[in-house]
Design a protein around this motif. Structure first.
Motif, PDB file in Angstrom:
ATOM      1  N   GLU A  52       0.831  -1.208   0.000  1.00  0.00           N
ATOM      2  CA  GLU A  52       0.000   0.000   0.000  1.00  0.00           C
ATOM      3  C   GLU A  52       0.864   1.255   0.000  1.00  0.00           C
ATOM      4  O   GLU A  52       0.525   2.250  -0.629  1.00  0.00           O
ATOM      5  N   SER A  53       2.017   1.188   0.680  1.00  0.00           N
ATOM      6  CA  SER A  53       2.859   2.373   0.825  1.00  0.00           C
ATOM      7  C   SER A  53       3.534   2.791  -0.470  1.00  0.00           C
ATOM      8  O   SER A  53       3.836   3.970  -0.663  1.00  0.00           O
ATOM      9  N   VAL A  54       3.781   1.829  -1.376  1.00  0.00           N
ATOM     10  CA  VAL A  54       4.511   2.177  -2.604  1.00  0.00           C
ATOM     11  C   VAL A  54       3.811   1.733  -3.876  1.00  0.00           C
ATOM     12  O   VAL A  54       4.128   2.233  -4.957  1.00  0.00           O
ATOM     13  N   ASP A  55       2.887   0.799  -3.807  1.00  0.00           N
ATOM     14  CA  ASP A  55       2.271   0.240  -5.011  1.00  0.00           C
ATOM     15  C   ASP A  55       0.838   0.694  -5.244  1.00  0.00           C
ATOM     16  O   ASP A  55       0.268   0.379  -6.283  1.00  0.00           O
ATOM     17  N   LEU A  56       0.252   1.386  -4.279  1.00  0.00           N
ATOM     18  CA  LEU A  56      -1.071   1.967  -4.485  1.00  0.00           C
ATOM     19  C   LEU A  56      -0.881   3.467  -4.684  1.00  0.00           C
ATOM     20  O   LEU A  56      -0.493   4.187  -3.767  1.00  0.00           O
ATOM     21  N   ILE A  57      -1.126   3.908  -5.890  1.00  0.00           N
ATOM     22  CA  ILE A  57      -0.876   5.309  -6.271  1.00  0.00           C
ATOM     23  C   ILE A  57      -2.216   6.039  -6.336  1.00  0.00           C
ATOM     24  O   ILE A  57      -3.150   5.573  -6.995  1.00  0.00           O
ATOM     25  N   LYS A  58      -2.293   7.156  -5.641  1.00  0.00           N
ATOM     26  CA  LYS A  58      -3.515   7.967  -5.641  1.00  0.00           C
ATOM     27  C   LYS A  58      -3.243   9.217  -6.464  1.00  0.00           C
ATOM     28  O   LYS A  58      -2.552  10.138  -6.038  1.00  0.00           O
ATOM     29  N   SER A  59      -3.787   9.206  -7.679  1.00  0.00           N
ATOM     30  CA  SER A  59      -3.463  10.245  -8.653  1.00  0.00           C
ATOM     31  C   SER A  59      -4.742  10.835  -9.249  1.00  0.00           C
ATOM     32  O   SER A  59      -5.544  10.111  -9.849  1.00  0.00           O
ATOM     33  N   GLY A  60      -4.937  12.111  -9.024  1.00  0.00           N
ATOM     34  CA  GLY A  60      -6.090  12.792  -9.603  1.00  0.00           C
ATOM     35  C   GLY A  60      -7.414  12.226  -9.157  1.00  0.00           C
ATOM     36  O   GLY A  60      -8.386  12.242  -9.919  1.00  0.00           O
ATOM     37  N   GLY A  61      -7.475  11.677  -7.948  1.00  0.00           N
ATOM     38  CA  GLY A  61      -8.710  11.083  -7.436  1.00  0.00           C
ATOM     39  C   GLY A  61      -8.880   9.618  -7.756  1.00  0.00           C
ATOM     40  O   GLY A  61      -9.846   8.991  -7.306  1.00  0.00           O
ATOM     41  N   TYR A  62      -7.958   9.043  -8.517  1.00  0.00           N
ATOM     42  CA  TYR A  62      -8.012   7.625  -8.873  1.00  0.00           C
ATOM     43  C   TYR A  62      -7.063   6.815  -7.982  1.00  0.00           C
ATOM     44  O   TYR A  62      -6.009   7.310  -7.564  1.00  0.00           O
ATOM     45  N   ARG A  63      -7.444   5.569  -7.735  1.00  0.00           N
ATOM     46  CA  ARG A  63      -6.562   4.613  -7.052  1.00  0.00           C
ATOM     47  C   ARG A  63      -5.997   3.667  -8.113  1.00  0.00           C
ATOM     48  O   ARG A  63      -6.738   2.912  -8.747  1.00  0.00           O
ATOM     49  N   ILE A  64      -4.693   3.716  -8.294  1.00  0.00           N
ATOM     50  CA  ILE A  64      -4.038   2.997  -9.387  1.00  0.00           C
ATOM     51  C   ILE A  64      -3.066   1.984  -8.799  1.00  0.00           C
ATOM     52  O   ILE A  64      -2.209   2.328  -7.975  1.00  0.00           O
ATOM     53  N   GLY A  65      -3.177   0.730  -9.214  1.00  0.00           N
ATOM     54  CA  GLY A  65      -2.240  -0.295  -8.784  1.00  0.00           C
ATOM     55  C   GLY A  65      -1.012  -0.293  -9.673  1.00  0.00           C
ATOM     56  O   GLY A  65      -1.107  -0.416 -10.899  1.00  0.00           O
ATOM     57  N   ALA A  66       0.167  -0.140  -9.054  1.00  0.00           N
ATOM     58  CA  ALA A  66       1.406  -0.073  -9.829  1.00  0.00           C
ATOM     59  C   ALA A  66       1.618  -1.339 -10.659  1.00  0.00           C
ATOM     60  O   ALA A  66       2.112  -1.279 -11.783  1.00  0.00           O
ATOM     61  N   GLY A  67       1.240  -2.496 -10.104  1.00  0.00           N
ATOM     62  CA  GLY A  67       1.480  -3.751 -10.811  1.00  0.00           C
ATOM     63  C   GLY A  67       0.783  -3.827 -12.151  1.00  0.00           C
ATOM     64  O   GLY A  67       1.322  -4.372 -13.124  1.00  0.00           O
ATOM     65  N   GLU A  68      -0.426  -3.290 -12.237  1.00  0.00           N
ATOM     66  CA  GLU A  68      -1.163  -3.320 -13.496  1.00  0.00           C
ATOM     67  C   GLU A  68      -0.438  -2.509 -14.568  1.00  0.00           C
ATOM     68  O   GLU A  68      -0.355  -2.918 -15.731  1.00  0.00           O
ATOM     69  N   VAL A  69       0.112  -1.375 -14.162  1.00  0.00           N
ATOM     70  CA  VAL A  69       0.850  -0.529 -15.108  1.00  0.00           C
ATOM     71  C   VAL A  69       2.151  -1.221 -15.506  1.00  0.00           C
ATOM     72  O   VAL A  69       2.569  -1.172 -16.677  1.00  0.00           O
ATOM     73  N   GLU A  70       2.807  -1.872 -14.537  1.00  0.00           N
ATOM     74  CA  GLU A  70       4.057  -2.573 -14.836  1.00  0.00           C
ATOM     75  C   GLU A  70       3.834  -3.699 -15.842  1.00  0.00           C
ATOM     76  O   GLU A  70       4.642  -3.886 -16.766  1.00  0.00           O
ATOM     77  N   GLN A  71       2.752  -4.433 -15.691  1.00  0.00           N
ATOM     78  CA  GLN A  71       2.467  -5.510 -16.640  1.00  0.00           C
ATOM     79  C   GLN A  71       2.243  -4.949 -18.044  1.00  0.00           C
ATOM     80  O   GLN A  71       2.678  -5.534 -19.043  1.00  0.00           O
ATOM     81  N   ALA A  72       1.562  -3.808 -18.128  1.00  0.00           N
ATOM     82  CA  ALA A  72       1.347  -3.186 -19.431  1.00  0.00           C
ATOM     83  C   ALA A  72       2.664  -2.737 -20.045  1.00  0.00           C
ATOM     84  O   ALA A  72       2.894  -2.910 -21.248  1.00  0.00           O
ATOM     85  N   LEU A  73       3.536  -2.179 -19.228  1.00  0.00           N
ATOM     86  CA  LEU A  73       4.848  -1.736 -19.717  1.00  0.00           C
ATOM     87  C   LEU A  73       5.658  -2.906 -20.265  1.00  0.00           C
ATOM     88  O   LEU A  73       6.339  -2.793 -21.294  1.00  0.00           O
ATOM     89  N   LEU A  74       5.587  -4.050 -19.576  1.00  0.00           N
ATOM     90  CA  LEU A  74       6.374  -5.209 -19.996  1.00  0.00           C
ATOM     91  C   LEU A  74       5.883  -5.792 -21.317  1.00  0.00           C
ATOM     92  O   LEU A  74       6.581  -6.604 -21.933  1.00  0.00           O
ATOM     93  N   GLY A  75       4.712  -5.389 -21.755  1.00  0.00           N
ATOM     94  CA  GLY A  75       4.234  -5.805 -23.067  1.00  0.00           C
ATOM     95  C   GLY A  75       4.894  -5.055 -24.207  1.00  0.00           C
ATOM     96  O   GLY A  75       4.774  -5.462 -25.370  1.00  0.00           O
ATOM     97  N   HIS A  76       5.602  -3.956 -23.899  1.00  0.00           N
ATOM     98  CA  HIS A  76       6.297  -3.198 -24.944  1.00  0.00           C
ATOM     99  C   HIS A  76       7.580  -3.928 -25.318  1.00  0.00           C
ATOM    100  O   HIS A  76       8.348  -4.338 -24.444  1.00  0.00           O
TER     101      HIS A  76
END
Length: 473
Positions: free
Chosen positions: A375-399
């Motif tokens: 929660e301290s580093v992987d749950l990002i609260k940005s612009g009112g949204y709760r974003i899981g870092a892992g989901e973004v990382e998986q998308a990045l690894l598809g590049h």
């Protein structure tokens, strides 16, 4: 071995199964012991340490570490495994905080305890009574976000319950040959990777280091690895294909990137099994040997374990496969306390006895879990949204130009936190990588910044040290 009763090793029930004993029942590198010889050598250690309040073991990847650790369990003396790569300050803290009365291993300048080497060829026939189930088996030290490592007190019953739950989930039997090269001072390498084999009765092959060629040569049926290990195995196609004869490949200690999951399944002929746990809970969630293996998900709660999600407002969150919540765990595998730290212990336990893991997760209606991260580093609260870092990382690894990725939230005057990606690879256009993520995820999850670095900071278990990335600002 004459003079040693089976009751002396009830926690490690497979250790006394003479009918299945082999000269190399336990192997670490080039050194091997039968169960009988291991029991004799460990009993000699128990003779030396019996009655001690705790014993620290220099957890080098050697057969002597196995002997010393088993000796502690036989004698009913709390085992304190000390990381082989610990610095002098950390080692001194662990030894003093644990109350260890003896150091098993080679002398260390910063360890001011009586030192005793472990002789893997010694033998004793002393019989020891089985300690109570609630007696302390281990004190394992785990790092927090602040302060020195904390001592996690684990009972014998917690260890036994966890290993039995995993044996059921993985169909782990005495016929298996377990292979791994993981550190012998963590839950994964020591509790699962040594005590698990000695409880189940399977053979153990520790490769000292988890090199792909060593895994390939070991001819095991059950393999343990962390994502870094499996990534390296996949980069050595011949070694990966050599694992096709294995029954189960298990990954844990950090999320397995989906591209590595897919590549391992392709080369080794089977999808890996993923699991989740931590020092305070041992392993609580796992994919089953006969169940679904879903990339990015870690499976179902083990027998005797319950899980739930706590929402942002404090109410319980639904298990709908979408809602992110704070993961709480209850059951038979939980630790007893943080040593000498009743305040931290109380803070980590809810009023109704559930452990606050500090991780955030998603649970689907069928009970499958996806770990978002800390929660301290992987749950990002940005612009009112709760974003899981892992989901973004998986998308990045598809590049195709991204080999490794770690995502953090950095302070932002407008958004609160902005999504920042640190990537390793031959990235020619960070902007193109950002756009790539936006094609597969919601636009608000798109990294606002992509930084290309030479390597990600990892700990001994292959976990990315995100605090170090966040300090880069």
């Amino acid at each position: 071995m004459s003079g040693v009763s089976d009751s002396a090793t009830r926690l490690l029930t497979g250790l006394t199964d003479a009918t299945a004993d082999r000269p190399d029942a336990v192997r670490v590198g080039d050194d091997a012991l039968s169960r009988e010889r291991l029991l004799g050598a460990a009993t000699a250690v128990a003779d030396r340490i019996a009655g001690a309040p705790a014993v620290a073991v220099d957890a080098q990847p050697r057969i002597e570490t196995v002997v010393g650790a088993v000796g502690c369990l036989l004698a009913g003396v709390p085992l304190v495994p000390v990381p082989a790569d610990a610095g002098p300050v950390e080692r001194r803290h662990i030894v003093h905080d644990s109350g260890a009365a003896l150091w098993l291993g080679d002398p260390r300048d910063e360890v001011d305890l009586p030192t005793a080497p472990v002789d893997a060829h010694a033998a004793s026939g002393t019989a020891y009574r089985e300690p109570p189930a609630d007696a302390t088996a281990l004190i394992m030290y785990t790092s927090g976000t602040t302060g020195p490592p904390k001592g996690v007190v684990l009972s014998r019953s917690a260890v036994a319950a966890d290993l039995d739950g995993l044996a059921a989930a993985w169909d782990w039997t005495p016929d298996d040959v377990l292979v791994h090269g993981l550190p012998l001072f963590h839950v994964h390498g020591l509790v699962l990777g040594v005590f698990g084999a000695l409880r189940v009765g399977s053979r153990l092959r520790h490769t000292v280091r988890p090199k792909p060629e060593a895994y390939a040569a070991a001819a095991g049926s059950l393999y343990f690895g962390v994502p870094t290990v499996w990534s390296r195995v996949c980069n050595d196609a011949d070694s990966a294909r050599a694992l096709r004869s294995a029954r189960l490949l298990v990954s844990g200690s950090a999320p397995l990137p989906v591209p590595v999951f897919d590549r391992l399944a392709e080369l080794a002929g089977q999808a890996p099994v993923e699991r989740y746990g931590m020092s305070e809970t041992l392993i609580t969630i796992s994919t089953r040997h006969d169940g679904e293996r879903r990339p990015g998900w870690v499976g179902l709660a083990l027998p005797g374990v319950e899980t739930r999600l706590r929402g942002e407002g404090g109410a319980l969150a639904p298990h709908d496969g979408q809602t992110i919540g704070q993961l709480e765990v209850a059951g038979t595998t939980l630790f007893d306390e943080y040593l000498h730290n009743p305040g931290k212990t109380a803070e980590s336990i809810t009023d109704d006895g559930w452990f606050r893991t500090g991780d955030v997760a998603v649970i689907d209606p069928g009970g499958f879990h996806r770990i978002v991260g800390r929660e301290s580093v992987d749950l990002i609260k940005s612009g009112g949204y709760r974003i899981g870092a892992g989901e973004v990382e998986q998308a990045l690894l598809g590049h195709p130009q991204v080999r490794e990725a770690a995502v953090v939230g950095l302070p932002d005057a407008d958004l609160g936190q902005r999504v920042v990606a640190f990537v390793v690879g031959e990235v020619t256009s960070p902007e193109a990588v950002m756009d790539f993520v936006a094609q597969s995820l919601s636009v608000h999850k798109r990294p606002r910044e992509v930084r290309v670095i030479d390597q990600l900071p990892l700990n001994a278990m292959g976990k990315v040290q995100k605090k170090q990335l966040m300090e880069l600002g």
